[in-house]
Motif scaffolding. Structure first.
Motif, PDB file in Angstrom:
ATOM      1  N   LEU A  38       1.034  -1.455  -0.300  1.00  0.00           N
ATOM      2  CA  LEU A  38       0.090   0.111   0.448  1.00  0.00           C
ATOM      3  C   LEU A  38       1.142   1.334   0.275  1.00  0.00           C
ATOM      4  O   LEU A  38       1.898   1.395   0.475  1.00  0.00           O
ATOM      5  CB  LEU A  38      -0.882   0.205   1.040  1.00  0.00           C
ATOM      6  CG  LEU A  38      -2.291  -0.512   1.098  1.00  0.00           C
ATOM      7  CD1 LEU A  38      -2.629  -0.345   2.703  1.00  0.00           C
ATOM      8  CD2 LEU A  38      -3.125  -0.430   0.036  1.00  0.00           C
ATOM      9  N   ALA A  42      -2.030   6.045   2.354  1.00  0.00           N
ATOM     10  CA  ALA A  42      -3.289   5.562   2.550  1.00  0.00           C
ATOM     11  C   ALA A  42      -3.480   4.481   3.843  1.00  0.00           C
ATOM     12  O   ALA A  42      -4.407   4.083   4.210  1.00  0.00           O
ATOM     13  CB  ALA A  42      -3.179   5.292   0.996  1.00  0.00           C
ATOM     14  N   GLU A  43      -2.574   3.892   3.284  1.00  0.00           N
ATOM     15  CA  GLU A  43      -2.177   2.673   4.640  1.00  0.00           C
ATOM     16  C   GLU A  43      -2.446   3.172   6.397  1.00  0.00           C
ATOM     17  O   GLU A  43      -3.399   2.700   6.946  1.00  0.00           O
ATOM     18  CB  GLU A  43      -1.280   2.229   4.559  1.00  0.00           C
ATOM     19  CG  GLU A  43      -1.169   0.982   5.936  1.00  0.00           C
ATOM     20  CD  GLU A  43       0.127   0.290   5.492  1.00  0.00           C
ATOM     21  OE1 GLU A  43       0.493  -1.058   6.398  1.00  0.00           O
ATOM     22  OE2 GLU A  43       1.191   0.315   5.140  1.00  0.00           O
ATOM     23  N   THR A  45      -4.553   6.545   6.938  1.00  0.00           N
ATOM     24  CA  THR A  45      -5.987   6.869   6.006  1.00  0.00           C
ATOM     25  C   THR A  45      -6.490   5.824   6.950  1.00  0.00           C
ATOM     26  O   THR A  45      -7.823   5.349   7.768  1.00  0.00           O
ATOM     27  CB  THR A  45      -6.010   6.922   5.482  1.00  0.00           C
ATOM     28  OG1 THR A  45      -4.921   8.499   4.517  1.00  0.00           O
ATOM     29  CG2 THR A  45      -6.959   7.265   5.012  1.00  0.00           C
ATOM     30  N   LEU A  46      -6.656   4.394   6.990  1.00  0.00           N
ATOM     31  CA  LEU A  46      -7.096   3.194   6.234  1.00  0.00           C
ATOM     32  C   LEU A  46      -6.889   2.809   8.205  1.00  0.00           C
ATOM     33  O   LEU A  46      -7.626   2.752   9.002  1.00  0.00           O
ATOM     34  CB  LEU A  46      -6.869   1.871   6.247  1.00  0.00           C
ATOM     35  CG  LEU A  46      -7.256   0.513   6.177  1.00  0.00           C
ATOM     36  CD1 LEU A  46      -8.568   1.378   6.131  1.00  0.00           C
ATOM     37  CD2 LEU A  46      -6.540  -0.400   5.708  1.00  0.00           C
ATOM     38  N   MET A  49      -8.544   5.822   9.709  1.00  0.00           N
ATOM     39  CA  MET A  49      -9.683   6.165   9.890  1.00  0.00           C
ATOM     40  C   MET A  49     -10.909   6.603  10.734  1.00  0.00           C
ATOM     41  O   MET A  49     -11.575   5.405  11.725  1.00  0.00           O
ATOM     42  CB  MET A  49     -10.718   4.633   8.750  1.00  0.00           C
ATOM     43  CG  MET A  49     -11.886   5.563   8.131  1.00  0.00           C
ATOM     44  SD  MET A  49     -11.652   5.775   7.126  1.00  0.00           S
ATOM     45  CE  MET A  49     -10.163   5.472   6.140  1.00  0.00           C
ATOM     46  N   LEU A 214      -4.117  -0.129  -4.977  1.00  0.00           N
ATOM     47  CA  LEU A 214      -5.554  -0.339  -4.460  1.00  0.00           C
ATOM     48  C   LEU A 214      -6.510  -1.216  -4.786  1.00  0.00           C
ATOM     49  O   LEU A 214      -7.859  -0.577  -4.753  1.00  0.00           O
ATOM     50  CB  LEU A 214      -6.125   1.314  -4.166  1.00  0.00           C
ATOM     51  CG  LEU A 214      -4.976   2.279  -3.406  1.00  0.00           C
ATOM     52  CD1 LEU A 214      -5.642   3.928  -3.812  1.00  0.00           C
ATOM     53  CD2 LEU A 214      -4.566   1.891  -2.121  1.00  0.00           C
ATOM     54  N   GLN A 247     -11.086   8.015   0.521  1.00  0.00           N
ATOM     55  CA  GLN A 247     -10.436   8.817   1.742  1.00  0.00           C
ATOM     56  C   GLN A 247      -9.161   8.011   1.519  1.00  0.00           C
ATOM     57  O   GLN A 247      -8.170   8.889   1.350  1.00  0.00           O
ATOM     58  CB  GLN A 247     -10.567   8.575   3.375  1.00  0.00           C
ATOM     59  CG  GLN A 247     -12.444   9.193   3.534  1.00  0.00           C
ATOM     60  CD  GLN A 247     -12.000  11.097   3.494  1.00  0.00           C
ATOM     61  OE1 GLN A 247     -10.688  11.922   3.398  1.00  0.00           O
ATOM     62  NE2 GLN A 247     -12.665  11.119   2.779  1.00  0.00           N
ATOM     63  N   MET A 248      -8.979   7.347   1.281  1.00  0.00           N
ATOM     64  CA  MET A 248      -7.445   6.622   1.008  1.00  0.00           C
ATOM     65  C   MET A 248      -6.924   6.512  -0.329  1.00  0.00           C
ATOM     66  O   MET A 248      -5.795   7.082  -0.765  1.00  0.00           O
ATOM     67  CB  MET A 248      -7.558   5.168   1.162  1.00  0.00           C
ATOM     68  CG  MET A 248      -7.762   4.331   2.755  1.00  0.00           C
ATOM     69  SD  MET A 248      -7.792   2.768   2.408  1.00  0.00           S
ATOM     70  CE  MET A 248      -5.826   2.240   2.131  1.00  0.00           C
TER      71      MET A 248
END
Length: 357
Positions: A38, A42-43, A45-46, A49, A214, A247-248
């Motif tokens: 990832l 982005a990772e 953000t996950l 969340m 993704l 969001q990611m």
């Protein structure tokens, strides 16, 4: 006694469920996704969340993500439509522009879901075998008078890039709308988006499943004239991207582009290294502009089975036009490619006695 329901649509009798019949293996090089993991922001953000992002509905049409994607491809947000993967865009666009019984023409071999989407939407699919140079037979495609003309660049599974001359002629002479599937465009550095900014009958379809790593989030998007993408958006409906996906995707586009570019470069480097390694073994891989290598291999289906027996999977294709049996191998970190090559040497020895023919 038939198990068909009396109220089922007859046209669905001929529509198969997509089933690549893949058993899990330790090293899977069949899907052409990003095998480096990832993007880091982005990772994060996950992991961070907010609960409210999951318990509430997502935004109607992913407006914020559209803005970021538009900046990435050099367009404006009113020229973007998002969906649940690029296949959702393709399906919705066929529904938007295809009248019952009208023709969808596509060059073959290419994305296997195109004939199925056509069937699902009550359209007539016409497949035209590509030329020996792996370019579409545009004369034959146009002769089918398609309401929808599907092209893929770089093409799956060959990796061939559509020439600009072919693309411009297709857009100029097609009687309907032209779809150009660019799922692998980041690896080629070539895109039709600039042309989609100037004409009203071209829809460029892209994804965040490949270069961005993704695939599990299913983020697809289309670029075209505002009136064109608006009809696709009507067809696909609201709430088609989850809040997590949006969001990611935003995090990757805003903060992880250096990571994306670096790993695209690694994929291209390892694609070329893999092709060279296959040539030293006596094989002649096709020129690829994507993140995979397609190589003619005798008895590819049997070789694919022998690879799986060793815990490694590559995608076999039987009797590709002008080529014959092939294997398509996704590229990833070089240690994965080395493991494939070791298994490939053993599998081809078992099946073909180690010969490339």
């Amino acid at each position: 006694m038939s198990d068909r329901l009396a109220f089922a649509r007859a046209l669905y009798d001929a529509v198969p469920l997509y089933d690549p019949k893949r058993t899990p293996v330790d090293l899977d090089l069949t899907d052409n996704t990003n095998l480096w993991g990832l993007p880091p922001t982005a990772e994060r953000t996950l992991r961070e969340m907010a609960v409210a992002k999951v318990t509430r509905y997502p935004s109607l049409y992913a407006a914020e993500l559209k803005e970021a994607l538009a900046a990435f491809v050099g367009a404006t947000a009113d020229r973007l439509v998002t969906g649940c993967g690029s296949d959702d865009i393709l399906d919705s666009a066929m529904r938007a522009f295809g009248e019952p019984g009208s023709v969808v023409a596509g060059s073959e071999p290419s994305f296997a879901m195109i004939p199925i989407f056509a069937q699902m939407n009550g359209l007539q699919y016409v497949g035209i075998t590509e030329r020996a140079d792996h370019q579409p037979d545009l004369d034959a495609l146009l002769a089918a008078k398609p309401r929808i003309l599907y092209l893929c660049s770089p093409n799956n599974p060959t990796g061939a890039l559509l020439t600009r001359e072919t693309l411009e002629r297709a857009v100029r002479e097609a009687p309907g709308v032209v779809f150009v599937d660019e799922a692998y465009a980041e690896f080629s550095g070539v895109s039709a988006v600039d042309l989609a900014m100037r004409v009203d009958n071209l829809l460029v379809i892209r994804t965040m499943s490949k270069a961005f790593g993704l695939a599990g989030l299913r983020i697809g998007y289309g670029i075209g004239a505002p009136s064109l993408v608006r009809d696709v958006e009507k067809s696909r409906g609201p709430y088609k991207l989850s809040s997590v996906a949006e969001q990611m995707g935003l995090a990757a586009l805003r903060h992880d582009m250096d990571w994306v570019h670096a790993h695209v470069a690694l994929a291209v480097e390892n694609r070329n290294r893999l092709a060279a390694a296959l040539r030293t073994r006596g094989y002649t891989p096709l020129e690829s502009h994507a993140n995979y290598v397609c190589v003619p291999v005798a008895n590819a289906l049997e070789v694919g089975q022998a690879l799986r027996a060793r815990g490694v999977a590559a995608r076999p294709f039987a009797a590709l036009p002008h080529v014959g049996d092939t294997l398509r191998i996704s590229v990833g970190p070089w240690e994965m490619v080395e493991r494939f090559l070791e298994a490939f040497d053993a599998a081809t020895m078992d099946v073909n006695g180690g010969t490339a023919a």
